[in-house]
Design an enzyme around this catalytic site. Structure first.
Site, PDB file in Angstrom:
ATOM      1  N   ASP A 142       0.831  -1.209   0.000  1.00 17.95           N
ATOM      2  CA  ASP A 142       0.000   0.000   0.000  1.00 17.95           C
ATOM      3  C   ASP A 142       0.868   1.263   0.000  1.00 17.95           C
ATOM      4  O   ASP A 142       2.095   1.196   0.079  1.00 17.95           O
ATOM      5  CB  ASP A 142      -0.940   0.006   1.219  1.00 17.95           C
ATOM      6  CG  ASP A 142      -0.258  -0.508   2.503  1.00 17.95           C
ATOM      7  OD1 ASP A 142      -0.971  -0.957   3.401  1.00 17.95           O
ATOM      8  OD2 ASP A 142       0.989  -0.482   2.568  1.00 17.95           O
ATOM      9  N   ASN A 144      -7.909  -3.463  14.209  1.00 19.64           N
ATOM     10  CA  ASN A 144      -9.330  -3.656  13.862  1.00 19.64           C
ATOM     11  C   ASN A 144      -9.489  -4.776  12.840  1.00 19.64           C
ATOM     12  O   ASN A 144     -10.539  -4.925  12.226  1.00 19.64           O
ATOM     13  CB  ASN A 144      -9.934  -2.353  13.319  1.00 19.64           C
ATOM     14  CG  ASN A 144      -9.247  -1.902  12.037  1.00 19.64           C
ATOM     15  OD1 ASN A 144      -8.299  -2.519  11.585  1.00 19.64           O
ATOM     16  ND2 ASN A 144      -9.740  -0.821  11.451  1.00 19.64           N
ATOM     17  N   HIS A 178      -7.726  -5.135  10.024  1.00 12.26           N
ATOM     18  CA  HIS A 178      -7.483  -4.799   8.612  1.00 12.26           C
ATOM     19  C   HIS A 178      -6.231  -5.490   8.095  1.00 12.26           C
ATOM     20  O   HIS A 178      -5.333  -5.872   8.857  1.00 12.26           O
ATOM     21  CB  HIS A 178      -7.431  -3.284   8.407  1.00 12.26           C
ATOM     22  CG  HIS A 178      -6.191  -2.606   8.889  1.00 12.26           C
ATOM     23  ND1 HIS A 178      -6.184  -1.663   9.889  1.00 12.26           N
ATOM     24  CD2 HIS A 178      -4.903  -2.713   8.500  1.00 12.26           C
ATOM     25  CE1 HIS A 178      -4.962  -1.236  10.085  1.00 12.26           C
ATOM     26  NE2 HIS A 178      -4.157  -1.856   9.259  1.00 12.26           N
ATOM     27  N   GLU A 224      -9.917  -1.868   5.201  1.00 14.77           N
ATOM     28  CA  GLU A 224     -10.589  -1.682   6.479  1.00 14.77           C
ATOM     29  C   GLU A 224     -11.830  -2.573   6.576  1.00 14.77           C
ATOM     30  O   GLU A 224     -12.322  -3.083   5.559  1.00 14.77           O
ATOM     31  CB  GLU A 224     -10.992  -0.201   6.629  1.00 14.77           C
ATOM     32  CG  GLU A 224      -9.836   0.765   6.619  1.00 14.77           C
ATOM     33  CD  GLU A 224      -9.084   0.823   7.964  1.00 14.77           C
ATOM     34  OE1 GLU A 224      -9.199  -0.127   8.759  1.00 14.77           O
ATOM     35  OE2 GLU A 224      -8.376   1.826   8.182  1.00 14.77           O
TER      36      GLU A 224
HETATM   37  C1  GLP Z   1      -0.828  -0.328   8.599  1.00 10.03           C
HETATM   38  C2  GLP Z   1      -0.324  -1.041   7.359  1.00 10.03           C
HETATM   39  C3  GLP Z   1      -0.538  -2.530   7.459  1.00 10.03           C
HETATM   40  C4  GLP Z   1       0.054  -3.020   8.787  1.00 10.03           C
HETATM   41  C5  GLP Z   1      -0.676  -2.348   9.935  1.00 10.03           C
HETATM   42  C6  GLP Z   1      -0.112  -2.822  11.292  1.00 10.03           C
HETATM   43  O1  GLP Z   1      -2.189  -0.214   8.536  1.00 10.03           O
HETATM   44  N1  GLP Z   1      -0.981  -0.567   6.153  1.00 10.03           N
HETATM   45  O2  GLP Z   1       0.104  -3.167   6.362  1.00 10.03           O
HETATM   46  O3  GLP Z   1      -0.067  -4.422   8.885  1.00 10.03           O
HETATM   47  O4  GLP Z   1      -0.508  -0.937   9.838  1.00 10.03           O
HETATM   48  O5  GLP Z   1       1.065  -2.073  11.541  1.00 10.03           O
HETATM   49  P1  GLP Z   1       2.112  -2.522  12.656  1.00 10.03           P
HETATM   50  O6  GLP Z   1       2.844  -3.700  12.087  1.00 10.03           O
HETATM   51  O7  GLP Z   1       3.011  -1.330  12.845  1.00 10.03           O
HETATM   52  O8  GLP Z   1       1.322  -2.886  13.890  1.00 10.03           O
END
Ligand code: GLP
Length: 244
Positions: free
Chosen positions: A64, A133, A135, A140
């Site tokens: 993304d 959440n 995602h 989302e």
């Molecule tokens: C963001 C990213 C996701 C990631 C999520 C969790 O939303 N777009 O790809 O998995 O955060 O992030 P973290 O690994 O820092 O908890």
């Protein structure tokens, strides 16, 4: 089939994930790697870098990219991937793609990104984190499970969770281009990582709750080759545990 591996901590989790990725790349040097950003995959990238593999032929696609950040912003995923993955792993920058977020038609950029993934033959191993959440990438809750790469509106929870990377909460973008759940589901192997108690509720819901749009990460249970690597804190609410 979703295989769940519980490890002691994120260091061990990163080593386990790196071993899986390294095996694939050693078997096929031009493996197409899917790259998640955020804190979760950092120990995986570090463990993979320590292996000293020749990754110069490995191709990569980011999951993304934020919309609305100025070009070169240090928290754009283009900058994050370059800093945290491409350089440390010795990937060829020309073989690493991130959605083009600075054009004037993000929907067109999203469909072009989807086509570039297809043109590469699809993603072989998709590294994933999970949002609190539930995602995946920036899909989302409520996102259709077959969605292609598209423009997503970020939830308040997601913006709040990512505010730590920005100077102030209102600097966190409100939209992003994200690979869709349908795009992610077409990868050859899904490698979902979850570390820390903050992820326990979402991970248990993804693995044991209903499969559906309210919990995007539940889509991994439909995948024929999904591997979950979780530390004991993130796996704390999973009833059926598979020891490491
Ligand atoms: C963001 C990213 C996701 C990631 C999520 C969790 O939303 N777009 O790809 O998995 O955060 O992030 P973290 O690994 O820092 O908890």
């Amino acid at each position: 089939m979703t295989h769940v591996v519980v490890v002691r901590d994120e260091r061990e989790g990163g080593e386990a994930a790196a071993a899986i990725i390294a095996d694939r790349i050693e078997a096929r040097p031009d493996t197409v790697l899917g790259i998640a950003t955020g804190s979760t995959p950092l120990t995986t990238w570090a463990a993979l870098a320590e292996r000293g593999l020749d990754l110069s032929r490995t191709r990569a696609f980011a999951l993304d990219e934020y919309l609305g950040l100025p070009p070169g912003h240090p928290q754009s995923f283009e900058a994050v991937v370059a800093r945290e993955v491409t350089a440390p792993l010795g990937l060829d920058p020309a073989l690493v793609q991130v959605p083009a977020a600075n054009g004037d038609d993000p929907d067109l950029a999203a469909s072009q990104y989807e086509r570039s993934i297809v043109a590469a033959g699809g993603i072989d191993v998709q590294v994933l984190g999970i949002g609190r959440n539930g995602h995946l990438a920036f899909n989302e809750p409520g996102t259709p499970l077959d969605a292609p790469t598209h423009v997503a509106v970020l939830s308040a929870a997601t913006r709040s969770d990512n505010a730590r990377f920005f100077g102030a909460p209102d600097e966190v973008p409100t939209r992003a281009i994200t690979q869709g759940l349908g795009t992610i589901a077409r990868a050859g192997t899904l490698l979902l990582l979850a570390f820390g108690s903050r992820k326990a509720t979402a991970l248990a819901a993804a693995l044991e709750g209903p499969i559906g749009a309210p919990l995007p990460a539940s889509v991994i249970r439909r995948h024929p080759d999904a591997i979950v690597i979780a530390d004991t804190d993130a796996a704390a609410l999973i009833a059926k545990r598979v020891p490491a």
